[in-house]
Design an enzyme around this catalytic site. Sequence first.
Site, short mmCIF file in Angstrom:
data_model
loop_
_atom_site.label_atom_id
_atom_site.label_comp_id
_atom_site.label_asym_id
_atom_site.label_seq_id
_atom_site.Cartn_x
_atom_site.Cartn_y
_atom_site.Cartn_z
N GLU A 1 44.79 10.81 62.04
CA GLU A 1 44.02 11.56 63.03
C GLU A 1 44.61 12.95 63.25
O GLU A 1 45.83 13.08 63.47
CB GLU A 1 44.01 10.80 64.36
CG GLU A 1 43.28 9.46 64.27
CD GLU A 1 43.20 8.73 65.60
OE1 GLU A 1 43.55 9.30 66.65
OE2 GLU A 1 42.78 7.55 65.57
N GLU B 1 34.48 11.76 64.80
CA GLU B 1 34.24 10.72 65.81
C GLU B 1 33.74 11.32 67.13
O GLU B 1 34.34 12.25 67.69
CB GLU B 1 35.54 9.94 66.06
CG GLU B 1 35.35 8.84 67.10
CD GLU B 1 36.28 7.66 66.98
OE1 GLU B 1 37.12 7.63 66.05
OE2 GLU B 1 36.16 6.75 67.81
N ASP C 1 43.09 1.19 62.74
CA ASP C 1 43.98 0.79 63.84
C ASP C 1 43.16 0.28 65.03
O ASP C 1 43.73 -0.18 66.02
CB ASP C 1 44.97 1.90 64.22
CG ASP C 1 44.30 3.15 64.72
OD1 ASP C 1 43.06 3.24 64.67
OD2 ASP C 1 45.03 4.07 65.17
O1 KIV Z 1 40.39 2.60 63.61
C1 KIV Z 1 39.23 2.67 63.22
O2 KIV Z 1 38.53 1.67 63.06
C2 KIV Z 1 38.69 4.00 62.94
C3 KIV Z 1 37.24 4.15 62.64
C4 KIV Z 1 36.33 3.52 63.59
C5 KIV Z 1 36.84 5.52 62.33
O3 KIV Z 1 39.41 4.94 62.94
#
Ligand code: KIV
Length: 255
Positions: free
Chosen positions: A115, A182, A46
Amino acid sequence: MERRVTPDDIRRAKAERRKVACLTAYDYPTARLLDESGVDVILVGDSVGMVVLGHPDTTLVTMEDMVHHTRIAARGVTRALLIADLPYRSYENPKQAVENSRRLLDEGAVAVKLEGGRSKRAEIEAIVEAGIPLMGHIGMLPQSVREEGGYKLKGRDEAGVLALIEDGKAVEAAGAFSVVIEIVAREASQRITAALDIPTIGIGSGEFCDGQILVTHDLIGLFPWFTPKFVHPEAQVGAAIRDAVQRFVAHTRAG
Ligand code: KIV
């Protein structure tokens, strides 16, 4: 043709001591280039909201955005594992989480990512029970950036580390095949990695994770207005585009 990377290949990578290389793609040519270059996982993240759609953060990304970008990225992938992100508020309860995951699989994703740790255990369990492979995501959660007031480092003190280990264990127990960590302090991510059987995939979390993921635009300098501190770009594609365009403009005007 090489066989496709599966969620089980990624899960086994930790025991087999193979580090996992993951990058993002949101379109056909990028997905195809990454696939041809040997990356293990391609994530339709996202992050598309920030580096492609021009939003200030990921909270404005919709299911329709993710369906569209998953569909076009999938056309470029024949070998890597294609994972699609469930966007903001698209997995508020187990039923909605499963329905939206199925929509992303219908477009060519093989797995989904969401998440949250302990707070998302029921949604993760429902997705996995529906037969959909899932990658977790703990630590700094970009979809919560407004509540958090910024992209702040996690796992700085003992209580923070223990909370992250509990989140990781909840995601693992719910059936995830791997988990993104993260912007977590490197000692904390080392302890989370040691505490889990599934591979940890770090972003801005140091070298001790079982694999790494980056936003491809950051890696190749395609979003030159901002580069996270933890990224060391391997190319300057934004600068190359500007040079090419300036030469084209000059040649055109010179007649
Ligand atoms: O949205 C994304 O690109 C991510 C990654 C960077 C872990 O969640």
